[in-house]
Design an enzyme around this catalytic site. Structure first.
Site, PDB file in Angstrom:
ATOM      1  N   GLU A  67       0.811  -1.223   0.000  1.00 39.11           N
ATOM      2  CA  GLU A  67       0.000   0.000   0.000  1.00 39.11           C
ATOM      3  C   GLU A  67       0.849   1.279   0.000  1.00 39.11           C
ATOM      4  O   GLU A  67       0.820   2.078   0.940  1.00 39.11           O
ATOM      5  CB  GLU A  67      -0.990  -0.024   1.162  1.00 39.11           C
ATOM      6  CG  GLU A  67      -1.931  -1.216   1.063  1.00 39.11           C
ATOM      7  CD  GLU A  67      -3.104  -1.187   2.031  1.00 39.11           C
ATOM      8  OE1 GLU A  67      -3.074  -0.398   2.990  1.00 39.11           O
ATOM      9  OE2 GLU A  67      -4.050  -1.965   1.819  1.00 39.11           O
TER      10      GLU A  67
ATOM     11  N   GLU B  20      -4.430  -8.893  -1.402  1.00 39.46           N
ATOM     12  CA  GLU B  20      -5.004  -8.677  -0.075  1.00 39.46           C
ATOM     13  C   GLU B  20      -6.425  -8.173  -0.154  1.00 39.46           C
ATOM     14  O   GLU B  20      -6.761  -7.323  -0.983  1.00 39.46           O
ATOM     15  CB  GLU B  20      -4.181  -7.660   0.732  1.00 39.46           C
ATOM     16  CG  GLU B  20      -4.700  -7.468   2.156  1.00 39.46           C
ATOM     17  CD  GLU B  20      -4.005  -6.333   2.896  1.00 39.46           C
ATOM     18  OE1 GLU B  20      -2.772  -6.229   2.787  1.00 39.46           O
ATOM     19  OE2 GLU B  20      -4.694  -5.552   3.567  1.00 39.46           O
TER      20      GLU B  20
END
Length: 459
Positions: A202, A300
């Site tokens: 991220e 994810e």
């Protein structure tokens, strides 16, 4: 149609991956191939090959299982990794030192050890590595294990800490690249081979937990000038390198930033992505169409906000995302935490979430959420080596559910043995019907409210 198996899970009927009489739900269409169907395909319309399914070996997952009776720990691992009695998982993910689902911030080196001579993964040997080893033992095939960092050590960053974003200081780019190599080799010495790494988890999010910001250009330059060459120079060119590892919403722009540079692209296997923020599944096709020689992997996703025990919408979220992604060139699916405790943790900043299996450490039991069963409708019946079938459809599996035609979503796969696995889901509050035609043969499917079915068609 030559139907071999019909497997159903439904909210109101109580079925959970239950093999059921197909005659109660399926009627054949005329075999002349002239009548149109809602969904049409044929065996010549194969697309991407499926790698498999899996979940993440976080410290939270490993610790939660360790608090249960050993028999229950074994049951949970079997439920995921056993090829016959479980989901047959073939993928996994592990964090490089700490993430939010660790008990605290930690790294593998001493402060300001730029040489990395103090590198030591003994922290992982307590809970994480034993869990991974047992999963390898349970699976009948080698697991492809992806490793991802949430943050460099704080002393390598502009903000001096692992949490709250910050950036990698330019003077530590080479040291940080060597850190990945150290990790890969340390896990290999534990007889846990890594399949791949992502550059940064991220990279566009400033989080109160372990996080680090890379712009697209910074990720490109780090891959091109530091990480890619470092892997190659250390004999690790076969380790797959993934970029982005963040949400779908701007994945096309981020992939363009790195992959449009040939010098950087030569090191990159493909793009990893998450499901938070956006269900713009067509963004995957944008990346595939722009860079067809690269790969797409879901790395994810989870339901946020703590445990959702007994809820049905969580399973539907998984299946809706899987259907949308597999119809847009996704090659594999890695869930987030394999297991969490009854609080949705532990998590060192209280960012509690849900997992398909909950370890109720207070009552020494396992709780299987709807997401576990919905994932199983894919993972148990779409083995590695299957190929997604291109579908002509009235509904595309997009996020909007405004139209009646969107209430049944489809994905279909040609399996290695020549049979077909078709998955259909009805998220609506009423029963719905839809028709599927494969070549000259087809059938009408009637699905109850809030249900999912996998249909296996013989070769």
């Amino acid at each position: 149609m030559n139907i071999d198996k019909f497997i159903l899970s439904s909210k109101d009927g109580g079925q959970k991956l239950q093999q059921t009489n197909p005659g109660d739900y399926i009627s054949p269409l005329p075999e002349n191939g002239k009548a149109s169907a809602d969904i049409e395909t044929d065996l010549n319309r194969t697309r991407q090959e499926i790698m498999g399914f899996g979940g993440a070996f976080t410290e939270a997952a490993a610790l939660s299982l360790s608090k249960l009776n050993p028999r229950l720990r074994e049951e949970a691992l079997e439920a995921y990794f056993h090829p016959e009695r479980g989901h047959g998982y073939s993928l996994g993910r592990v964090h490089i030192h700490s993430c939010d689902f660790a008990l605290s911030n930690y790294t593998y080196v001493e402060e300001h050890d730029e040489s990395l001579d103090s590198f030591d993964i003994s922290h992982d040997r307590e809970h994480i590595i034993p869990m991974i080893r047992d999963a390898f033992r349970m699976a009948s095939k080698d697991l492809k294990l992806l490793a991802s960092p949430w943050s460099p050590p704080g002393w390598m960053k502009t903000n001096g800490e692992m949490n709250n974003g910050g950036k990698l200081l330019p003077r530590y780019r080479d040291a940080w690249a060597r850190y990945y190599v150290k990790f890969i080799r340390a896990y290999d010495q534990e007889e846990i081979p890594l399949w791949g790494i992502s550059v940064q988890n991220e990279p566009a999010a400033v989080q109160i937990w372990d996080s680090c910001i890379f712009s697209g250009e910074e990720e490109r330059d780090f891959v091109r000038d530091h990480l890619g060459p470092c892997l190659r120079e250390n004999g690790l060119k076969d380790i797959k390198l993934l970029i982005w590892d963040h949400n779908r919403d701007i994945m096309a722009e981020r992939a363009e930033a790195v992959l449009s540079d040939p010098e950087a692209a030569q090191y990159v296997w493909g793009t990893g992505y998450h499901w938070y923020v956006s269900e713009e599944f067509s963004n995957l096709s944008r990346v595939h169409d722009a860079f067809p020689d690269k790969h797409l992997l879901f790395t994810e996703g989870c339901q946020e906000g703590g445990c959702k025990i007994g809820e049905w919408f969580t399973g539907e979220r998984y299946a809706r995302n899987m259907i949308g992604d597999f119809n847009n060139w996704c090659e594999g699916y890695i869930d987030w935490n394999l297991v969490l405790d009854e609080t949705g943790g532990p998590n060192h900043v209280n960012n509690l979430c849900d997992a398909p299996i909950i370890a109720d450490t207070l009552n020494d039991r396992l709780i299987y959420n709807s997401s576990y069963y919905y994932i199983g409708h894919f993972s148990r019946f779409v083995p590695p080596g299957s190929k997604a079938l291109e579908l002509s459809r009235k509904a595309t599996g997009a996020a909007s559910h405004a139209g009646e035609e969107d209430r049944i979503l489809w994905a279909a796969f040609l399996r290695p043995d020549g049979s077909i696995a078709a998955v259909a889901m009805n998220e609506g509050d009423d029963g719905q019907s839809s028709t599927l035609r494969i070549g000259a043969q087809g059938f009408e499917l009637r699905l109850p409210a809030h249900s999912i079915a996998t249909i296996i068609l013989k070769a």
